[in-house]
Write a protein that holds these residues in place. Structure first.
Motif, PDB file in Angstrom:
ATOM      1  N   SER A  20      45.410  46.733  40.653  1.00  0.00           N
ATOM      2  CA  SER A  20      45.402  44.993  40.335  1.00  0.00           C
ATOM      3  C   SER A  20      45.355  44.356  39.699  1.00  0.00           C
ATOM      4  O   SER A  20      46.331  43.198  40.131  1.00  0.00           O
ATOM      5  N   TYR A  21      44.787  43.947  38.947  1.00  0.00           N
ATOM      6  CA  TYR A  21      45.241  42.684  38.269  1.00  0.00           C
ATOM      7  C   TYR A  21      46.490  43.222  37.104  1.00  0.00           C
ATOM      8  O   TYR A  21      46.523  41.784  36.409  1.00  0.00           O
ATOM      9  N   GLN A  22      46.997  44.142  36.915  1.00  0.00           N
ATOM     10  CA  GLN A  22      47.711  44.561  36.578  1.00  0.00           C
ATOM     11  C   GLN A  22      48.905  44.092  37.551  1.00  0.00           C
ATOM     12  O   GLN A  22      50.642  44.406  36.568  1.00  0.00           O
ATOM     13  N   LEU A  23      49.100  43.825  38.169  1.00  0.00           N
ATOM     14  CA  LEU A  23      50.511  43.649  39.294  1.00  0.00           C
ATOM     15  C   LEU A  23      51.201  41.950  38.819  1.00  0.00           C
ATOM     16  O   LEU A  23      49.990  41.347  38.065  1.00  0.00           O
ATOM     17  N   PRO A  24      52.190  41.679  38.115  1.00  0.00           N
ATOM     18  CA  PRO A  24      52.795  40.935  38.008  1.00  0.00           C
ATOM     19  C   PRO A  24      52.737  39.520  39.053  1.00  0.00           C
ATOM     20  O   PRO A  24      52.571  39.848  40.246  1.00  0.00           O
ATOM     21  N   THR A  25      52.636  38.641  38.073  1.00  0.00           N
ATOM     22  CA  THR A  25      52.639  37.296  39.641  1.00  0.00           C
ATOM     23  C   THR A  25      54.266  36.144  38.552  1.00  0.00           C
ATOM     24  O   THR A  25      54.761  36.576  38.222  1.00  0.00           O
ATOM     25  N   TYR A  26      54.005  35.973  39.960  1.00  0.00           N
ATOM     26  CA  TYR A  26      55.621  35.193  40.609  1.00  0.00           C
ATOM     27  C   TYR A  26      55.227  33.480  40.596  1.00  0.00           C
ATOM     28  O   TYR A  26      53.929  33.436  41.065  1.00  0.00           O
ATOM     29  N   PRO A  27      56.222  32.594  39.584  1.00  0.00           N
ATOM     30  CA  PRO A  27      55.811  31.150  40.358  1.00  0.00           C
ATOM     31  C   PRO A  27      55.974  30.720  41.070  1.00  0.00           C
ATOM     32  O   PRO A  27      56.640  31.598  42.041  1.00  0.00           O
ATOM     33  N   TYR A  28      55.578  29.774  41.400  1.00  0.00           N
ATOM     34  CA  TYR A  28      56.106  28.907  42.696  1.00  0.00           C
ATOM     35  C   TYR A  28      55.582  29.770  44.089  1.00  0.00           C
ATOM     36  O   TYR A  28      56.570  28.903  45.251  1.00  0.00           O
ATOM     37  N   ILE A  29      54.878  30.579  44.410  1.00  0.00           N
ATOM     38  CA  ILE A  29      54.355  31.009  45.400  1.00  0.00           C
ATOM     39  C   ILE A  29      53.065  30.486  45.733  1.00  0.00           C
ATOM     40  O   ILE A  29      51.599  30.877  44.408  1.00  0.00           O
ATOM     41  N   ALA A  35      47.163  39.507  45.826  1.00  0.00           N
ATOM     42  CA  ALA A  35      45.696  38.359  46.626  1.00  0.00           C
ATOM     43  C   ALA A  35      44.871  39.769  46.925  1.00  0.00           C
ATOM     44  O   ALA A  35      44.512  39.654  46.945  1.00  0.00           O
ATOM     45  N   ILE A  36      46.195  40.694  48.208  1.00  0.00           N
ATOM     46  CA  ILE A  36      45.467  41.261  49.280  1.00  0.00           C
ATOM     47  C   ILE A  36      44.418  42.723  48.467  1.00  0.00           C
ATOM     48  O   ILE A  36      43.766  42.432  48.166  1.00  0.00           O
ATOM     49  N   PRO A  37      45.306  43.047  47.502  1.00  0.00           N
ATOM     50  CA  PRO A  37      44.664  43.866  46.498  1.00  0.00           C
ATOM     51  C   PRO A  37      43.361  43.893  45.865  1.00  0.00           C
ATOM     52  O   PRO A  37      42.583  44.319  45.838  1.00  0.00           O
ATOM     53  N   ILE A  38      43.249  42.863  44.827  1.00  0.00           N
ATOM     54  CA  ILE A  38      42.303  42.225  44.513  1.00  0.00           C
ATOM     55  C   ILE A  38      41.119  42.535  45.503  1.00  0.00           C
ATOM     56  O   ILE A  38      39.796  42.339  44.921  1.00  0.00           O
ATOM     57  N   THR A  39      40.747  41.378  46.479  1.00  0.00           N
ATOM     58  CA  THR A  39      40.410  41.133  47.402  1.00  0.00           C
ATOM     59  C   THR A  39      39.635  42.340  48.300  1.00  0.00           C
ATOM     60  O   THR A  39      38.535  42.625  47.913  1.00  0.00           O
ATOM     61  N   LEU A  40      41.011  43.380  47.972  1.00  0.00           N
ATOM     62  CA  LEU A  40      40.123  44.835  49.067  1.00  0.00           C
ATOM     63  C   LEU A  40      39.490  45.479  47.763  1.00  0.00           C
ATOM     64  O   LEU A  40      38.299  45.867  47.982  1.00  0.00           O
ATOM     65  N   GLY A  41      39.989  44.750  46.230  1.00  0.00           N
ATOM     66  CA  GLY A  41      39.113  45.740  45.612  1.00  0.00           C
ATOM     67  C   GLY A  41      37.910  45.001  45.731  1.00  0.00           C
ATOM     68  O   GLY A  41      36.675  46.687  44.859  1.00  0.00           O
ATOM     69  N   TRP A  42      37.388  44.118  45.336  1.00  0.00           N
ATOM     70  CA  TRP A  42      36.385  43.076  45.024  1.00  0.00           C
ATOM     71  C   TRP A  42      35.188  44.013  46.156  1.00  0.00           C
ATOM     72  O   TRP A  42      34.112  44.457  46.381  1.00  0.00           O
ATOM     73  N   ILE A  43      35.618  43.601  47.683  1.00  0.00           N
ATOM     74  CA  ILE A  43      35.007  43.951  48.918  1.00  0.00           C
ATOM     75  C   ILE A  43      34.198  45.507  48.838  1.00  0.00           C
ATOM     76  O   ILE A  43      33.410  46.096  48.515  1.00  0.00           O
ATOM     77  N   LEU A  44      35.823  46.755  48.003  1.00  0.00           N
ATOM     78  CA  LEU A  44      35.180  47.764  47.667  1.00  0.00           C
ATOM     79  C   LEU A  44      34.564  48.194  46.816  1.00  0.00           C
ATOM     80  O   LEU A  44      33.011  49.143  46.837  1.00  0.00           O
ATOM     81  N   LEU A  45      34.642  47.250  45.977  1.00  0.00           N
ATOM     82  CA  LEU A  45      33.011  47.264  44.957  1.00  0.00           C
ATOM     83  C   LEU A  45      31.875  46.370  45.777  1.00  0.00           C
ATOM     84  O   LEU A  45      30.496  47.563  45.010  1.00  0.00           O
ATOM     85  N   VAL A  46      31.826  45.793  46.562  1.00  0.00           N
ATOM     86  CA  VAL A  46      30.515  45.207  46.734  1.00  0.00           C
ATOM     87  C   VAL A  46      30.121  46.236  47.775  1.00  0.00           C
ATOM     88  O   VAL A  46      28.917  46.513  47.144  1.00  0.00           O
ATOM     89  N   LEU A  47      30.777  46.539  48.298  1.00  0.00           N
ATOM     90  CA  LEU A  47      30.375  47.401  49.597  1.00  0.00           C
ATOM     91  C   LEU A  47      29.662  49.123  48.726  1.00  0.00           C
ATOM     92  O   LEU A  47      29.007  49.653  49.355  1.00  0.00           O
ATOM     93  N   SER A  48      30.121  49.245  47.442  1.00  0.00           N
ATOM     94  CA  SER A  48      28.977  50.371  47.480  1.00  0.00           C
ATOM     95  C   SER A  48      28.293  50.047  46.329  1.00  0.00           C
ATOM     96  O   SER A  48      27.720  50.998  46.646  1.00  0.00           O
ATOM     97  N   VAL A  49      28.921  49.337  45.817  1.00  0.00           N
ATOM     98  CA  VAL A  49      27.522  48.725  45.026  1.00  0.00           C
ATOM     99  C   VAL A  49      26.184  48.906  46.830  1.00  0.00           C
ATOM    100  O   VAL A  49      25.364  48.947  46.282  1.00  0.00           O
ATOM    101  N   ALA A  50      26.513  48.383  47.282  1.00  0.00           N
ATOM    102  CA  ALA A  50      25.405  48.120  48.613  1.00  0.00           C
ATOM    103  C   ALA A  50      24.891  49.488  48.805  1.00  0.00           C
ATOM    104  O   ALA A  50      23.355  49.692  49.839  1.00  0.00           O
ATOM    105  N   LEU A  51      26.286  50.478  48.991  1.00  0.00           N
ATOM    106  CA  LEU A  51      25.921  51.978  49.936  1.00  0.00           C
ATOM    107  C   LEU A  51      24.887  52.576  48.100  1.00  0.00           C
ATOM    108  O   LEU A  51      24.005  53.078  49.204  1.00  0.00           O
ATOM    109  N   PHE A  52      25.227  52.022  47.145  1.00  0.00           N
ATOM    110  CA  PHE A  52      24.551  52.729  46.098  1.00  0.00           C
ATOM    111  C   PHE A  52      22.903  52.280  46.265  1.00  0.00           C
ATOM    112  O   PHE A  52      21.848  53.521  45.648  1.00  0.00           O
ATOM    113  N   PHE A  53      22.716  51.571  46.722  1.00  0.00           N
ATOM    114  CA  PHE A  53      20.895  50.929  46.768  1.00  0.00           C
ATOM    115  C   PHE A  53      20.655  51.371  48.343  1.00  0.00           C
ATOM    116  O   PHE A  53      19.498  50.317  48.255  1.00  0.00           O
TER     117      PHE A  53
END
Length: 148
Positions: A20-29, A35-53
């Motif tokens: 997700s961090y390798q997706l191209p950025t566009y100026p003036y947007i 934005a959505i892929p990074i947000t979803l990735g962080w949510i999944l990461l946090v929830l996976s840590v919560a599930l682990f513990f």
């Protein structure tokens, strides 16, 4: 069990975030395409840590819920095969035809017997989706053998 699934989800989310961090950025947007892929990735990461513990209370009721009948496994595998065929032929045959065939064949495979209703839904749903994407959103979908 929670730790195994949590670890697997953590690895998946880490790889997803890396891409997700390798997706191209566009100026003036104001909101970029990543934005959505990074947000979803962080949510999944946090929830996976919560599930682990989280505490793993494996009761007999939970074990019984995890058991999938053989009939359901065959249905899932059949729809998975149909989805693979859909994905493989989508570019060649086209969105409209493949989506109609996929909906009709999946419904038939899962036991829906009313062919008239199945055919109407199988044609109308992709037609509406195609119209929304092509005419309203100006997003081209695979045409395949159809001239439009």
């Amino acid at each position: 069990m929670n730790r195994k699934i949590g670890l697997i989800l953590f690895l998946i989310s880490a790889g997803y975030l890396l891409m997700s961090y390798q997706l191209p950025t566009y100026p003036y947007i104001p909101v970029d395409a990543d934005a959505i892929p990074i947000t979803l990735g962080w949510i999944l990461l946090v929830l996976s840590v919560a599930l682990f513990f989280s505490e793993d209370k494996d009761t007999e009721e939970q074990k019984a819920k995890r058991h999938i009948p053989k009939k359901d496994v065959k249905a899932i595998a059949g729809v998975f095969v149909l989805a693979l065929i859909f994905i493989t032929l989508l570019e060649v045959v086209g969105f409209f035809i493949m989506t109609a065939l996929f909906i009709f064949s999946s419904s038939k495979f899962l036991g829906y017997e009313n062919n008239l209703v199945n055919a109407i839904v199988s044609v109308c749903f992709p037609l509406i989706l195609y119209s929304i994407f092509v005419f309203l959103l100006n997003i081209n979908l695979p045409q395949g053998v159809m001239p439009f």
